[in-house]
Design an enzyme around this catalytic site. Structure first.
Site, PDB file in Angstrom:
ATOM      1  N   GLU A  81       0.847  -1.204   0.000  1.00  0.00           N
ATOM      2  CA  GLU A  81       0.000   0.000   0.000  1.00  0.00           C
ATOM      3  C   GLU A  81       0.870   1.236   0.000  1.00  0.00           C
ATOM      4  O   GLU A  81       1.992   1.212   0.509  1.00  0.00           O
ATOM      5  CB  GLU A  81      -0.851   0.038   1.283  1.00  0.00           C
ATOM      6  CG  GLU A  81      -1.947  -0.980   1.334  1.00  0.00           C
ATOM      7  CD  GLU A  81      -2.667  -0.981   2.695  1.00  0.00           C
ATOM      8  OE1 GLU A  81      -2.294  -0.197   3.593  1.00  0.00           O
ATOM      9  OE2 GLU A  81      -3.593  -1.780   2.842  1.00  0.00           O
TER      10      GLU A  81
ATOM     11  N   LYS B  30       2.312   4.516   1.424  1.00  0.00           N
ATOM     12  CA  LYS B  30       2.460   5.007   2.807  1.00  0.00           C
ATOM     13  C   LYS B  30       2.256   6.517   2.766  1.00  0.00           C
ATOM     14  O   LYS B  30       3.144   7.266   2.359  1.00  0.00           O
ATOM     15  CB  LYS B  30       3.845   4.656   3.363  1.00  0.00           C
ATOM     16  CG  LYS B  30       4.006   5.039   4.820  1.00  0.00           C
ATOM     17  CD  LYS B  30       5.354   4.578   5.360  1.00  0.00           C
ATOM     18  CE  LYS B  30       5.456   4.684   6.866  1.00  0.00           C
ATOM     19  NZ  LYS B  30       5.171   5.989   7.409  1.00  0.00           N
TER      20      LYS B  30
ATOM     21  N   ARG C  94      -1.799   9.943  11.659  1.00  0.00           N
ATOM     22  CA  ARG C  94      -2.678   8.790  11.828  1.00  0.00           C
ATOM     23  C   ARG C  94      -3.992   9.238  12.456  1.00  0.00           C
ATOM     24  O   ARG C  94      -3.991  10.028  13.402  1.00  0.00           O
ATOM     25  CB  ARG C  94      -2.016   7.764  12.735  1.00  0.00           C
ATOM     26  CG  ARG C  94      -2.770   6.444  12.784  1.00  0.00           C
ATOM     27  CD  ARG C  94      -1.864   5.347  12.455  1.00  0.00           C
ATOM     28  NE  ARG C  94      -2.475   4.046  12.409  1.00  0.00           N
ATOM     29  CZ  ARG C  94      -1.750   2.936  12.466  1.00  0.00           C
ATOM     30  NH1 ARG C  94      -0.456   2.979  12.600  1.00  0.00           N
ATOM     31  NH2 ARG C  94      -2.348   1.771  12.358  1.00  0.00           N
TER      32      ARG C  94
ATOM     33  N   GLU D 143       5.327   8.609   1.332  1.00  0.00           N
ATOM     34  CA  GLU D 143       6.644   8.335   1.926  1.00  0.00           C
ATOM     35  C   GLU D 143       7.278   7.054   1.416  1.00  0.00           C
ATOM     36  O   GLU D 143       8.435   6.783   1.701  1.00  0.00           O
ATOM     37  CB  GLU D 143       6.474   8.145   3.428  1.00  0.00           C
ATOM     38  CG  GLU D 143       6.612   9.372   4.257  1.00  0.00           C
ATOM     39  CD  GLU D 143       6.719   8.960   5.709  1.00  0.00           C
ATOM     40  OE1 GLU D 143       7.739   9.246   6.330  1.00  0.00           O
ATOM     41  OE2 GLU D 143       5.761   8.339   6.229  1.00  0.00           O
TER      42      GLU D 143
ATOM     43  N   LYS E 284       2.152  -5.447   3.600  1.00  0.00           N
ATOM     44  CA  LYS E 284       1.406  -6.114   4.674  1.00  0.00           C
ATOM     45  C   LYS E 284       1.007  -7.533   4.295  1.00  0.00           C
ATOM     46  O   LYS E 284       0.591  -7.779   3.157  1.00  0.00           O
ATOM     47  CB  LYS E 284       0.126  -5.316   4.975  1.00  0.00           C
ATOM     48  CG  LYS E 284       0.386  -3.890   5.381  1.00  0.00           C
ATOM     49  CD  LYS E 284      -0.921  -3.142   5.576  1.00  0.00           C
ATOM     50  CE  LYS E 284      -0.670  -1.729   6.038  1.00  0.00           C
ATOM     51  NZ  LYS E 284      -1.917  -0.957   6.161  1.00  0.00           N
TER      52      LYS E 284
ATOM     53  N   ARG F 123       4.326  -3.177  17.170  1.00  0.00           N
ATOM     54  CA  ARG F 123       5.156  -2.931  15.991  1.00  0.00           C
ATOM     55  C   ARG F 123       5.412  -4.321  15.425  1.00  0.00           C
ATOM     56  O   ARG F 123       6.243  -5.066  15.917  1.00  0.00           O
ATOM     57  CB  ARG F 123       6.455  -2.218  16.392  1.00  0.00           C
ATOM     58  CG  ARG F 123       7.150  -1.588  15.208  1.00  0.00           C
ATOM     59  CD  ARG F 123       8.303  -0.698  15.612  1.00  0.00           C
ATOM     60  NE  ARG F 123       7.908   0.606  16.120  1.00  0.00           N
ATOM     61  CZ  ARG F 123       7.502   1.639  15.372  1.00  0.00           C
ATOM     62  NH1 ARG F 123       7.429   1.519  14.072  1.00  0.00           N
ATOM     63  NH2 ARG F 123       7.173   2.779  15.920  1.00  0.00           N
TER      64      ARG F 123
ATOM     65  N   LYS G 202       7.606  -1.380   6.511  1.00  0.00           N
ATOM     66  CA  LYS G 202       7.588  -0.116   5.764  1.00  0.00           C
ATOM     67  C   LYS G 202       8.850   0.016   4.928  1.00  0.00           C
ATOM     68  O   LYS G 202       9.937  -0.339   5.379  1.00  0.00           O
ATOM     69  CB  LYS G 202       7.406   1.079   6.706  1.00  0.00           C
ATOM     70  CG  LYS G 202       8.328   1.117   7.887  1.00  0.00           C
ATOM     71  CD  LYS G 202       8.027   2.329   8.772  1.00  0.00           C
ATOM     72  CE  LYS G 202       8.702   2.203  10.119  1.00  0.00           C
ATOM     73  NZ  LYS G 202       8.551   3.321  11.002  1.00  0.00           N
TER      74      LYS G 202
HETATM   75  P1  ATP Z   1       6.630   7.203  11.058  1.00  0.00           P
HETATM   76  O1  ATP Z   1       7.674   8.134  11.545  1.00  0.00           O
HETATM   77  O2  ATP Z   1       7.036   6.389   9.885  1.00  0.00           O
HETATM   78  O3  ATP Z   1       5.267   7.798  10.925  1.00  0.00           O
HETATM   79  P2  ATP Z   1       5.532   5.791  13.172  1.00  0.00           P
HETATM   80  O4  ATP Z   1       6.253   5.247  14.342  1.00  0.00           O
HETATM   81  O5  ATP Z   1       4.551   6.914  13.377  1.00  0.00           O
HETATM   82  O6  ATP Z   1       6.633   6.195  12.168  1.00  0.00           O
HETATM   83  P3  ATP Z   1       5.418   3.594  11.493  1.00  0.00           P
HETATM   84  O7  ATP Z   1       5.083   2.261  12.027  1.00  0.00           O
HETATM   85  O8  ATP Z   1       6.810   3.880  11.245  1.00  0.00           O
HETATM   86  O9  ATP Z   1       4.772   4.653  12.462  1.00  0.00           O
HETATM   87  O10 ATP Z   1       4.666   3.850  10.137  1.00  0.00           O
HETATM   88  C1  ATP Z   1       3.344   3.651  10.121  1.00  0.00           C
HETATM   89  C2  ATP Z   1       2.636   4.976  10.005  1.00  0.00           C
HETATM   90  O11 ATP Z   1       2.466   5.316   8.639  1.00  0.00           O
HETATM   91  C3  ATP Z   1       1.272   4.802  10.541  1.00  0.00           C
HETATM   92  O12 ATP Z   1       1.255   5.136  11.897  1.00  0.00           O
HETATM   93  C4  ATP Z   1       0.413   5.691   9.703  1.00  0.00           C
HETATM   94  O13 ATP Z   1       0.297   6.928  10.357  1.00  0.00           O
HETATM   95  C5  ATP Z   1       1.188   5.896   8.430  1.00  0.00           C
HETATM   96  N1  ATP Z   1       0.582   5.268   7.241  1.00  0.00           N
HETATM   97  C6  ATP Z   1       0.445   5.869   6.040  1.00  0.00           C
HETATM   98  N2  ATP Z   1      -0.066   5.056   5.126  1.00  0.00           N
HETATM   99  C7  ATP Z   1      -0.295   3.882   5.735  1.00  0.00           C
HETATM  100  C8  ATP Z   1      -0.813   2.631   5.306  1.00  0.00           C
HETATM  101  N3  ATP Z   1      -1.197   2.417   4.055  1.00  0.00           N
HETATM  102  N4  ATP Z   1      -0.881   1.643   6.233  1.00  0.00           N
HETATM  103  C9  ATP Z   1      -0.483   1.833   7.496  1.00  0.00           C
HETATM  104  N5  ATP Z   1       0.007   2.990   7.954  1.00  0.00           N
HETATM  105  C10 ATP Z   1       0.117   4.013   7.097  1.00  0.00           C
END
Ligand code: ATP
Length: 674
Positions: free
Chosen positions: A304, A306, A311, A479, A484, A498, A504
């Site tokens: 998917e 990103k 969030r 990004e 998944k 996590r 990612k």
């Molecule tokens: P980051 O700094 O990358 O946002 P994080 O710790 O907030 O780090 P990660 O697990 O690194 O979270 O990355 C997942 C984040 O990416 C999710 O919390 C969400 O906000 C965002 N995101 C964007 N697109 C998607 C997607 N298709 N599926 C899941 N998460 C997504």
């Protein structure tokens, strides 16, 4: 070392069945915990205490657990303490009759406000003996303090803290652990102050409290049947509470239900539901598409986009269903004009963001299908350019105020990109496969351009196709990709984890450590040359959830524009503190000290070339023998959507370091920095 006075069989003779739980009894438990770092021992102390609460005063179980967690309410209630140092010092001075200058001097020498409070209390003569503190009373007092706001609230807070302090340490029970000079023993004043600061510093992680609570309840239930508890029962109880908590993280709902129905029947009454936000599932970083293919070999997966926004977990209940969901009635917004029913947008920390995104809520009706009556949706709120019809960078979104946004004042529009579906029309979906959840997601909503869309994806295992998806995602201002697991039982939604089942792949970091790192700013160095008016470099730290300490990981002076430096200076000069907090783990070498220290409040996203061992820093020192540090760190942006405790953990840093070590070994190895 403090000595534990075990000569008295019953340390709390005044605590009889039905009496409120004495706060002194809880503080004694805290003191015992403070003397050990052994997790099993800590769990046992907590569990024994909770058993006593269950036996004597079960109605106080909830506030007891909340005080153990340094929390007054669930995260979505938006109640925070984090009282500043100066206010606490004022209150300690006023309540003990010592001057502020003396308190400040003590703080300078001792460095721990909790101990300053304990010392001040022990020096104070008592004209008359106030009533001893109770757990419920302390909880109520602290809650009232947290809720004070607006004009005059600072003075009110000092008064309210004074009131609590005046009754602290009067109970004989608090003397059952002899006061130890280094740690301050079971002083109630010490723990009240630490609670106010937001750090009990007991290494008492939430996980441990949950295990202790499960053990206590299971043991108590067995005892009521005059039976000894078995290991098997303990394991079942623990599993039951953990599962229920991951889907319904609300002690306010779970604890009364557990007392009424028993721990093993919890799942019947406590289910994932709109109104109680879940902690989101998170992803593991990777460095290459081949790494993804290796990890997911033989499995079905999906790639998917990103999206780079914030969030957002959207909860909704239609008007006709409201009676079914008491938590939704309490915690969701009601706005009959803007949208039908009840709804809210929650952040990754379960904070209520509805006042930041009133525009999302107002448009709900355009994309919810009429047959969709209740849901919990996992999505990303992304800044949107309506003219160019494309997404905008994360920085644009961060220019939005966090509270009280009026729709008429909104300059940065947002579009919601939905990627997961956790609850739909009365049913929790977390155990279903991602493929099933996605099908339901596409059934339940109608995309509306610029308002609501499904996350773009491609289901392919072909390396070239994945590479083109990655390129396309980047062209679309994303990004990178989230890869998944799709079909297997591993593809269920894992709240608060996590997980290895979500990977990612970010556009820029395919070389290096695979991901940016989020760190807390602890200190700064004055600038030189053009930067003399501001701070020119900063000391950053990662979070160690086991010890709850912030462990230093690098100095950073690159990546800041002058505008940003000025902004950061304004923001940080408000939170300067005299000394590093006792929960900062940093080098004590004089030459390594920053010019100023800050409260641990702000999180920054940082990029690094690689990780290395360094005697100057402390990150993961317990595990590695030396600190891990970032080489050539570069500031990317502020992450105001993250709390200090959400910053990258020291164990993730170890993982990144080790991953890279394998690579480095293959490439000839790397020396120790510094
Ligand atoms: P980051 O700094 O990358 O946002 P994080 O710790 O907030 O780090 P990660 O697990 O690194 O979270 O990355 C997942 C984040 O990416 C999710 O919390 C969400 O906000 C965002 N995101 C964007 N697109 C998607 C997607 N298709 N599926 C899941 N998460 C997504």
């Amino acid at each position: 070392q403090a000595t534990i006075n075990t000569s008295r069989k019953d340390p709390y003779p005044d605590w009889k069945a039905g009496d409120p739980v004495p706060y002194a009894a809880l503080c004694t438990t805290f003191s015992l915990i403070e003397l050990t770092t052994k997790r099993l021992q800590i769990t046992a102390y907590c569990s024994q205490f909770l058993q006593q609460v269950l036996r004597l005063t079960p109605n106080d179980l909830l506030p007891t657990v909340q005080l153990m967690l340094n929390k007054l309410a669930a995260d979505y209630a938006g109640i925070e303490l984090g009282i500043g140092e100066s206010l606490i010092m004022k209150a300690i001075g006023e309540s003990s009759g010592r001057s502020l200058a003396v308190i400040k001097e003590d703080h300078r020498k001792i460095g721990d406000l909790g101990l300053v409070a304990a010392k001040s209390k022990s020096k104070q003569g008592q004209m008359f003996k106030p009533k001893p503190l109770t757990v419920r009373g302390v909880h109520e007092g602290l809650l009232a303090i947290a809720k004070m706001e607006g004009h005059g609230s600072q003075d009110q807070k000092v008064k309210a803290i004074n009131k609590l302090m005046a009754s602290a340490d009067v109970s004989a029970a608090s003397k059952t652990v002899d006061i130890d000079k280094d740690k301050g023993g079971p002083s109630e004043a010490k723990f009240i102050v630490r609670f106010l600061e937001g750090k009990l510093r007991l290494g008492l992680a939430e996980k441990t409290v949950i295990i202790a609570l499960a053990q206590a309840v299971t043991t108590h239930e067995a005892a009521k049947r005059n039976k000894a508890v078995s290991t098997d029962q303990l394991a079942k109880g623990e599993a039951a509470l953990k599962t229920v908590y991951s889907e319904l993280p609300s002690y306010e709902v779970i604890i009364p239900a557990m007392l009424e129905h028993g721990i093993l029947n919890l799942h019947d009454s406590c289910k994932l539901q709109p109104g109680v936000p879940l902690k989101p599932m998170l992803a593991k970083p990777t460095k290459s598409i081949t790494e993804v293919l290796d990890r997911f070999e033989g499995k079905e997966f999906t790639c998917e986009y990103k999206y780079d926004g914030e969030r957002a977990q959207i909860h909704y209940v239609a008007p006709e269903e409201q009676s079914e969901y008491p938590a939704a009635r309490d915690n969701l917004q009601k706005d009959p004009k803007a949208f039908r029913g009840l709804a809210a947008v929650f952040s990754r920390n379960s904070e209520d963001l509805s006042k930041k995104y009133p525009d999302i809520l107002e448009k709900l009706n355009t994309w919810i299908k009429p047959e969709t009556k209740s849901f919990v949706l996992d999505c990303e709120a992304v800044a949107w350019d309506p003219k160019a019809k494309k997404v905008l960078p994360f920085q644009q979104l961060m220019t939005r105020k966090r509270k009280d946004v009026k729709t008429s004042d909104i300059t940065v529009k947002v579009c919601v990109f939905a990627f997961d579906f956790l609850f739909y029309n009365g049913e929790a979906l977390v155990k279903k496969s991602l493929r099933e959840r996605r099908e339901l997601l596409h059934e339940a909503f109608t995309p509306v351009e610029g308002e609501f869309a499904f996350a773009q994806y491609g289901d392919t295992k072909d390396i070239e196709e994945i590479q083109s998806l990655l390129d396309e995602s980047v062209t679309a201002s994303c990004e990178g990709l989230m890869v998944k697991m799709l079909d297997t039982e591993d593809s269920g939604y894992e709240p608060s984890k996590r997980s290895r089942n979500w990977l990612k792949v970010k556009k820029d970091y395919l070389s290096g450590v695979g991901d940016t790192i989020d760190l807390v700013v602890l200190g700064a160095y004055y600038g030189k040359g053009k930067r003399t008016n501001w701070y020119g470099a900063f000391l950053l730290a990662a979070y160690n959830p086991k010890t709850q300490n912030f462990e230093t990981v690098c100095n950073i002076g690159t990546g800041f524009s002058e505008v940003v430096l000025e902004e950061l200076h304004d923001q940080l000069s408000d939170i300067v503190i005299e000394k590093p907090k006792p929960f900062y783990s940093h080098s004590t070498v004089a030459a390594h000290q920053p010019d100023v220290w800050f409260e641990s409040k702000y999180v920054w996203e940082v990029k690094t070339a690689d990780l290395t061992l360094s005697p100057r820093y402390r990150a993961a020192i317990d595990e590695m023998g030396q600190g891990i540090s970032l080489r050539f760190p570069r500031f990317i942006q502020r992450r105001d959507d993250k709390k200090p405790e959400d910053s990258t953990t020291t164990s993730s840093i170890v993982e990144m370091y080790k991953n890279q070590e394998v690579v480095n070994k293959e490439g000839g190895g790397k020396g120790v920095d510094d």
